[in-house]
Enzyme design. Structure first.
Site, PDB file in Angstrom:
ATOM      1  N   HIS A 152       0.796  -1.235   0.000  1.00 40.61           N
ATOM      2  CA  HIS A 152       0.000   0.000   0.000  1.00 40.61           C
ATOM      3  C   HIS A 152       0.825   1.280   0.000  1.00 40.61           C
ATOM      4  O   HIS A 152       0.270   2.370  -0.117  1.00 40.61           O
ATOM      5  CB  HIS A 152      -0.957   0.029   1.203  1.00 40.61           C
ATOM      6  CG  HIS A 152      -0.278   0.391   2.489  1.00 40.61           C
ATOM      7  ND1 HIS A 152       0.427  -0.501   3.235  1.00 40.61           N
ATOM      8  CD2 HIS A 152      -0.193   1.573   3.152  1.00 40.61           C
ATOM      9  CE1 HIS A 152       0.918   0.097   4.311  1.00 40.61           C
ATOM     10  NE2 HIS A 152       0.562   1.364   4.282  1.00 40.61           N
TER      11      HIS A 152
HETATM   12  C1  UD1 Z   1      -2.285   5.954   5.275  1.00 38.50           C
HETATM   13  C2  UD1 Z   1      -1.022   6.548   5.888  1.00 38.50           C
HETATM   14  C3  UD1 Z   1       0.079   5.501   5.896  1.00 38.50           C
HETATM   15  C4  UD1 Z   1      -0.386   4.214   6.559  1.00 38.50           C
HETATM   16  C5  UD1 Z   1      -1.692   3.743   5.954  1.00 38.50           C
HETATM   17  C6  UD1 Z   1      -2.215   2.565   6.730  1.00 38.50           C
HETATM   18  C7  UD1 Z   1      -0.718   8.951   5.454  1.00 38.50           C
HETATM   19  C8  UD1 Z   1       0.009   9.949   4.656  1.00 38.50           C
HETATM   20  N1  UD1 Z   1      -0.548   7.668   5.075  1.00 38.50           N
HETATM   21  O1  UD1 Z   1      -1.992   5.624   3.944  1.00 38.50           O
HETATM   22  O2  UD1 Z   1       1.191   5.995   6.609  1.00 38.50           O
HETATM   23  O3  UD1 Z   1       0.618   3.236   6.371  1.00 38.50           O
HETATM   24  O4  UD1 Z   1      -2.668   4.801   6.017  1.00 38.50           O
HETATM   25  O5  UD1 Z   1      -3.086   1.795   6.006  1.00 38.50           O
HETATM   26  O6  UD1 Z   1      -1.421   9.297   6.370  1.00 38.50           O
HETATM   27  N2  UD1 Z   1      -9.270   4.615   0.730  1.00 38.50           N
HETATM   28  C9  UD1 Z   1     -10.509   4.045   0.633  1.00 38.50           C
HETATM   29  N3  UD1 Z   1     -11.168   3.742   1.780  1.00 38.50           N
HETATM   30  C10 UD1 Z   1     -10.665   3.983   3.023  1.00 38.50           C
HETATM   31  C11 UD1 Z   1      -9.398   4.575   3.107  1.00 38.50           C
HETATM   32  C12 UD1 Z   1      -8.713   4.881   1.956  1.00 38.50           C
HETATM   33  O7  UD1 Z   1     -11.004   3.801  -0.466  1.00 38.50           O
HETATM   34  O8  UD1 Z   1     -11.322   3.664   4.031  1.00 38.50           O
HETATM   35  C13 UD1 Z   1      -8.529   4.910  -0.518  1.00 38.50           C
HETATM   36  C14 UD1 Z   1      -8.810   6.286  -1.086  1.00 38.50           C
HETATM   37  O9  UD1 Z   1      -8.801   6.191  -2.457  1.00 38.50           O
HETATM   38  C15 UD1 Z   1      -7.608   7.081  -0.627  1.00 38.50           C
HETATM   39  C16 UD1 Z   1      -6.500   6.050  -0.636  1.00 38.50           C
HETATM   40  O10 UD1 Z   1      -7.125   4.829  -0.252  1.00 38.50           O
HETATM   41  O11 UD1 Z   1      -7.333   8.171  -1.460  1.00 38.50           O
HETATM   42  C17 UD1 Z   1      -5.368   6.359   0.309  1.00 38.50           C
HETATM   43  O12 UD1 Z   1      -5.852   6.589   1.637  1.00 38.50           O
HETATM   44  P1  UD1 Z   1      -5.056   7.544   2.646  1.00 38.50           P
HETATM   45  O13 UD1 Z   1      -5.647   7.457   3.985  1.00 38.50           O
HETATM   46  O14 UD1 Z   1      -4.885   8.893   2.049  1.00 38.50           O
HETATM   47  O15 UD1 Z   1      -3.613   6.925   2.668  1.00 38.50           O
HETATM   48  P2  UD1 Z   1      -3.149   5.426   2.899  1.00 38.50           P
HETATM   49  O16 UD1 Z   1      -2.477   4.958   1.658  1.00 38.50           O
HETATM   50  O17 UD1 Z   1      -4.254   4.628   3.459  1.00 38.50           O
HETATM   51  N1  UDP Z   2      -3.930  -5.335   8.723  1.00 40.80           N
HETATM   52  C1  UDP Z   2      -5.225  -5.791   8.919  1.00 40.80           C
HETATM   53  N2  UDP Z   2      -5.934  -6.193   7.826  1.00 40.80           N
HETATM   54  C2  UDP Z   2      -5.430  -6.183   6.575  1.00 40.80           C
HETATM   55  C3  UDP Z   2      -4.096  -5.706   6.397  1.00 40.80           C
HETATM   56  C4  UDP Z   2      -3.390  -5.284   7.494  1.00 40.80           C
HETATM   57  O1  UDP Z   2      -5.710  -5.833  10.051  1.00 40.80           O
HETATM   58  O2  UDP Z   2      -6.140  -6.568   5.628  1.00 40.80           O
HETATM   59  C5  UDP Z   2      -3.192  -4.895   9.908  1.00 40.80           C
HETATM   60  C6  UDP Z   2      -1.811  -5.465  10.050  1.00 40.80           C
HETATM   61  O3  UDP Z   2      -1.859  -6.733  10.640  1.00 40.80           O
HETATM   62  C7  UDP Z   2      -1.140  -4.418  10.932  1.00 40.80           C
HETATM   63  C8  UDP Z   2      -1.772  -3.128  10.446  1.00 40.80           C
HETATM   64  O4  UDP Z   2      -2.971  -3.500   9.783  1.00 40.80           O
HETATM   65  O5  UDP Z   2      -1.493  -4.596  12.283  1.00 40.80           O
HETATM   66  C9  UDP Z   2      -0.831  -2.451   9.522  1.00 40.80           C
HETATM   67  O6  UDP Z   2      -1.482  -1.473   8.841  1.00 40.80           O
HETATM   68  P1  UDP Z   2      -0.992  -0.961   7.422  1.00 40.80           P
HETATM   69  O7  UDP Z   2      -0.139  -1.979   6.763  1.00 40.80           O
HETATM   70  O8  UDP Z   2      -2.203  -0.513   6.720  1.00 40.80           O
HETATM   71  O9  UDP Z   2      -0.158   0.336   7.825  1.00 40.80           O
HETATM   72  P2  UDP Z   2       1.328   0.591   8.319  1.00 40.80           P
HETATM   73  O10 UDP Z   2       1.603  -0.280   9.475  1.00 40.80           O
HETATM   74  O11 UDP Z   2       2.236   0.324   7.143  1.00 40.80           O
HETATM   75  O12 UDP Z   2       1.331   2.037   8.642  1.00 40.80           O
END
Ligand code: UD1
Ligand code: UDP
Length: 351
Positions: A204
């Site tokens: 991601h």
């Molecule tokens: C965010 C965090 C990242 C973290 C990740 C955990 C920032 C800059 N990044 O990244 O550090 O590792 O969360 O998962 O804060 N979207 C949906 N539904 C949702 C959420 C997101 O469709 O419920 C889609 C949207 O298109 C959105 C994209 O995912 O634009 C990215 O979501 P966003 O929260 O901006 O960043 P993450 O990649 O999730």
């Molecule tokens: N995770 C989850 N379901 C999923 C994928 C990840 O519960 O389908 C959990 C994972 O086990 C970990 C956390 O989400 O505890 C990590 O989140 P993510 O990878 O989105 O973000 P990051 O840790 O890189 O910020």
């Protein structure tokens, strides 16, 4: 004492579940929970609150998705209103997302002390939005809770030793605590319809999803591996996937799963391939070798004896790492004693 906890993204729900459970067990503390709404899909948000018994947020700002500025800007406005109304003694922020940054900035400008859980993590790669969020948050917080000795050193190098405390990693607490739940009823948390033997993958990070070449390389590597791969897909990756890559037959895409199901998927996997920060550590705690498809890691404690191998997105490096023998060397200590949340609460009460 009144604590305002700010969460917004998936890994923060998991961290806050553990810390909030300890905070709320202490009658001297009143916790208010604010969800920024950064993550909002059922399987990116509600499932964690429901499964992990996280209290329903007192506030949900419902900011949703957007550019960094749009998303963070909406959070700043919403959080300020809540802080002015609630006037907490502490604001508690987690990790390195835009929700973390917004919480820290708003609070500090209102002279409300900020405590940062998972402080001091550094990738030394300023192209990562998370790295900017961490540096800014740490530099304006009042209390820094460091999960590892590396984090302690990073904060000392930035002149922040005076406000830094080693707590251990709350995600280690979480794994120890919830693993017991899973062991009580393993069948309940099994994912239906997946192969018996598989590699578990997640992708991601912006550096992989926003760069079609990197994404193609990763899937090229997956295809060459030949083994079955289970990939719970982040919505960000799902959006780009179809247009960027042809999905190899050995890759089984599933919807994002809850934390307990994810932990069970990790426990049953042969290995883990990921660019996630949290999953790298969970693989380590659960003694599964991890291939980290990034060019660096903040969690360098996991790298010994090939428990975690950094590959970036180069197919040949991913292939080589995934084919390397599973480590047998014992894990090293370094993430605390599973009581990080208790230490955090004790420090908040003391300061
Ligand atoms: C965010 C965090 C990242 C973290 C990740 C955990 C920032 C800059 N990044 O990244 O550090 O590792 O969360 O998962 O804060 N979207 C949906 N539904 C949702 C959420 C997101 O469709 O419920 C889609 C949207 O298109 C959105 C994209 O995912 O634009 C990215 O979501 P966003 O929260 O901006 O960043 P993450 O990649 O999730
Ligand atoms: N995770 C989850 N379901 C999923 C994928 C990840 O519960 O389908 C959990 C994972 O086990 C970990 C956390 O989400 O505890 C990590 O989140 P993510 O990878 O989105 O973000 P990051 O840790 O890189 O910020």
């Amino acid at each position: 004492m009144k604590i305002l906890t700010i969460v917004g993204a998936r890994p923060q729900f998991i961290k806050a579940a553990t810390v909030s459970r300890i905070i709320r067990a202490n009658p001297a503390v009143h916790e208010i929970l604010l969800h920024t709404g950064q993550h909002y899909d059922e399987n990116m948000s509600d499932v964690f609150f429901r499964e992990l018994n996280i209290p329903i947020p007192d506030y949900n700002l419902e900011v949703g998705s957007g550019s960094h500025a749009e998303q963070t800007g909406s959070m700043l406005k919403g959080i300020e209103k809540v802080l002015l109304k609630e006037k907490p003694d502490w604001t508690l922020v987690y990790g390195d997302t835009n929700s973390t940054l917004a919480g820290a900035i708003t609070s500090t400008k209102l002279h409300i002390p900020v405590a940062h859980v998972e402080a001091g993590l550094r990738s030394f790669n300023r192209a990562m939005p998370e790295e900017i969020n961490r540096i800014v948050t740490d530099s304006i917080s009042d209390l820094l809770f460091a999960p590892t000795n590396t984090a302690i050193k990073n904060l000392a190098n930035e002149g922040l030793a005076g406000i830094t405390h080693f707590t251990g990693d709350v995600m280690y607490d979480s794994v120890l605590y919830y693993k017991e739940w899973i062991e009580l009823d393993p069948e309940k948390y099994k994912t239906a319809g997946i192969p018996e033997k598989y590699l578990l993958a997640t992708i991601h990070r912006a550096e992989n999803t926003d760069n079609p070449e990197n994404l193609r390389n990763i899937f090229r590597a997956f295809s060459r591996l030949g083994q079955e791969i289970v990939l719970p897909i982040h919505p960000r990756t799902r959006k780009i996937l179809r247009s960027a890559v042809t999905l190899p037959e050995n890759v089984h895409i599933i919807d994002p799963v809850g934390y307990l199901q994810m932990m069970k998927l990790t426990m049953d996997a042969t290995k883990v391939l990921t660019d996630s920060g949290g999953l790298q550590k969970e693989a380590y705690f659960l003694q599964k070798q991890c291939v980290t498809m990034r060019t660096e890691t903040e969690w360098i404690e996991t790298l010994h004896d090939d428990w975690n191998i950094i590959t970036g997105s180069a197919p040949e490096l991913i292939e080589k790492a995934a084919g390397s023998p599973h480590p047998t060397a014992p894990l090293q200590q370094g993430f605390g004693n599973g009581k990080s949340a208790e230490i955090i609460l004790e420090k908040l009460l003391r300061f």
